[in-house]
Scaffold this motif. Sequence first.
Motif, mmCIF file in Angstrom:
data_model
loop_
_atom_site.group_PDB
_atom_site.id
_atom_site.type_symbol
_atom_site.label_atom_id
_atom_site.label_comp_id
_atom_site.label_asym_id
_atom_site.label_seq_id
_atom_site.Cartn_x
_atom_site.Cartn_y
_atom_site.Cartn_z
ATOM 1 N N PHE A 258 0.850 -1.199 0.000
ATOM 2 C CA PHE A 258 0.000 0.000 0.000
ATOM 3 C C PHE A 258 0.886 1.249 0.000
ATOM 4 C CE2 PHE A 258 -2.951 -3.068 2.018
ATOM 5 C CZ PHE A 258 -4.099 -2.831 1.265
ATOM 6 N N SER A 259 0.674 2.133 -0.981
ATOM 7 C CA SER A 259 1.532 3.318 -1.102
ATOM 8 C C SER A 259 0.881 4.594 -0.584
ATOM 9 C CB SER A 259 1.914 3.586 -2.561
ATOM 10 O OG SER A 259 2.032 2.417 -3.285
ATOM 11 N N GLY A 260 -0.330 4.882 -1.051
ATOM 12 C CA GLY A 260 -0.975 6.124 -0.648
ATOM 13 C C GLY A 260 -0.101 7.333 -0.930
ATOM 14 N N TRP A 261 0.236 8.092 0.128
ATOM 15 C CA TRP A 261 0.978 9.342 -0.060
ATOM 16 C C TRP A 261 2.502 9.166 0.056
ATOM 17 C CZ3 TRP A 261 -1.304 14.700 1.487
ATOM 18 C CH2 TRP A 261 -2.589 14.830 0.935
ATOM 19 N N HIS B 257 -5.170 8.608 0.580
ATOM 20 C CA HIS B 257 -4.255 8.347 1.696
ATOM 21 C C HIS B 257 -4.647 7.006 2.306
ATOM 22 C CE1 HIS B 257 -2.084 8.760 5.407
ATOM 23 N NE2 HIS B 257 -1.640 9.973 5.100
ATOM 24 N N TYR B 258 -3.689 6.068 2.354
ATOM 25 C CA TYR B 258 -4.028 4.712 2.814
ATOM 26 C C TYR B 258 -3.914 4.523 4.327
ATOM 27 C CZ TYR B 258 -5.741 1.538 -0.741
ATOM 28 O OH TYR B 258 -6.552 0.868 -1.627
ATOM 29 N N GLY B 259 -3.740 5.625 5.075
ATOM 30 C CA GLY B 259 -3.778 5.553 6.533
ATOM 31 C C GLY B 259 -2.780 4.565 7.100
ATOM 32 N N SER C 279 2.214 -4.829 3.298
ATOM 33 C CA SER C 279 1.983 -5.717 2.160
ATOM 34 C C SER C 279 0.475 -5.985 2.021
ATOM 35 C CB SER C 279 2.734 -7.026 2.407
ATOM 36 O OG SER C 279 2.020 -8.103 1.862
ATOM 37 N N LYS C 280 -0.031 -5.899 0.788
ATOM 38 C CA LYS C 280 -1.463 -6.158 0.565
ATOM 39 C C LYS C 280 -1.791 -7.614 0.864
ATOM 40 C CE LYS C 280 -1.764 -2.283 -2.536
ATOM 41 N NZ LYS C 280 -2.084 -1.598 -3.767
ATOM 42 N N THR C 281 -0.859 -8.503 0.556
ATOM 43 C CA THR C 281 -1.080 -9.925 0.795
ATOM 44 C C THR C 281 -1.122 -10.225 2.296
ATOM 45 O OG1 THR C 281 0.131 -10.357 -1.210
ATOM 46 C CG2 THR C 281 -0.193 -12.228 0.257
ATOM 47 N N TRP D 98 -11.586 -1.962 2.250
ATOM 48 C CA TRP D 98 -10.645 -0.845 2.362
ATOM 49 C C TRP D 98 -10.186 -0.358 0.993
ATOM 50 C CZ3 TRP D 98 -7.615 -3.737 6.719
ATOM 51 C CH2 TRP D 98 -8.171 -3.405 7.964
ATOM 52 N N ARG D 99 -9.960 -1.308 0.069
ATOM 53 C CA ARG D 99 -9.400 -0.924 -1.231
ATOM 54 C C ARG D 99 -10.448 -0.385 -2.202
ATOM 55 N NH1 ARG D 99 -6.476 -5.259 -4.354
ATOM 56 N NH2 ARG D 99 -5.610 -3.511 -5.510
ATOM 57 N N ARG D 100 -11.645 -0.936 -2.170
ATOM 58 C CA ARG D 100 -12.555 -0.618 -3.258
ATOM 59 C C ARG D 100 -13.907 -0.038 -2.858
ATOM 60 N NH1 ARG D 100 -8.759 -0.136 -5.214
ATOM 61 N NH2 ARG D 100 -7.642 -1.289 -6.819
ATOM 62 N N SER D 101 -14.278 -0.109 -1.559
ATOM 63 C CA SER D 101 -15.601 0.407 -1.199
ATOM 64 C C SER D 101 -15.603 1.927 -1.314
ATOM 65 C CB SER D 101 -15.948 0.012 0.221
ATOM 66 O OG SER D 101 -15.150 0.763 1.099
#
Length: 266
Positions: free
Chosen positions: A29-32, A98-100, A106-108, A122-125
């Motif tokens: 997860f990258s976000g900012w 922003h992924y907080g 890791s997404k996995t 978290w990713r798509r809603s």
Amino acid sequence: MAGCCNDSSNHVVVMVRHGQSEWNRQNIFSGWVDIGLSPKGKHEAIAAGVTIKNSGYKFHIAYTSVLTRAEVTLDTILNRIDQPNLEVVRSWRLNERHYGALTGLSKTETANKFGEEQVKLWRRSYDVPPPPMQEDHPYYKQIREDPRYAEGPDDGEFPSSESLKMTSERTLPFWKQTIGPEVRSGKRVLIVSHGNSLRSIIKHLDRISDADINNLNLPTGIPFVYTLDDKLHPLPGESMKFLGDEAVIKKAIEDVKNQRRSTLKK
Ligand SMILES: O=C(O)[C@H](O)COP(=O)(O)O
């Protein structure tokens, strides 16, 4: 010029999600966090430029975020289409969501820990933000103290995590107040941004429901075109038309969708 409209009430906007980043490649997860492009991402940026050039598009202005992966993708495209000196507007409002607290994870592993369903939310809603980034988070200081945010967002606006809805609350004012008037004035606009900031703009343009936006996964480095009327509504059949080879586009969309599963434990 191919892709040109003789009818001046029609407006063309080309959008591109940046090429694959190093953290996209590693499924993080990258976000900012300001992560650069992977070697594949650099190739995708070049390919996006070639595709846009072959389609004949030229632009009057470009918009991007303040994150390097988007800026480098844009510069690469502008060089390929022989418009290296095009006016470019950069804004934090086009940053990735922003992924907080998930930033840097890791997404996995996150899916293994919290379950696939939670990670999909978290990713798509539309309106479920990831847990907030606290001050002791490893990337908190790096993001909050980054001089590129000296001019904004201000303390009240600075996100600690964003749902897609919260992302829209900063991208849509920028779309409506800054980009939209330029489009309406007849300028041909290129936007190079991020998976979720672009999803928020697409949701608005195509009036996608809060539930259906779950299913929209944007591929990296594949340009797509909107032709809009004077009210900035897409013309029938002129929404999100991907440029380039159909098989490549299909595979790129599947790759993003399946990211969290790629190394999921059995
Ligand atoms: O911030 C990130 O990790 C990506 O750029 C977007 O990730 P997502 O596809 O998991 O929303």
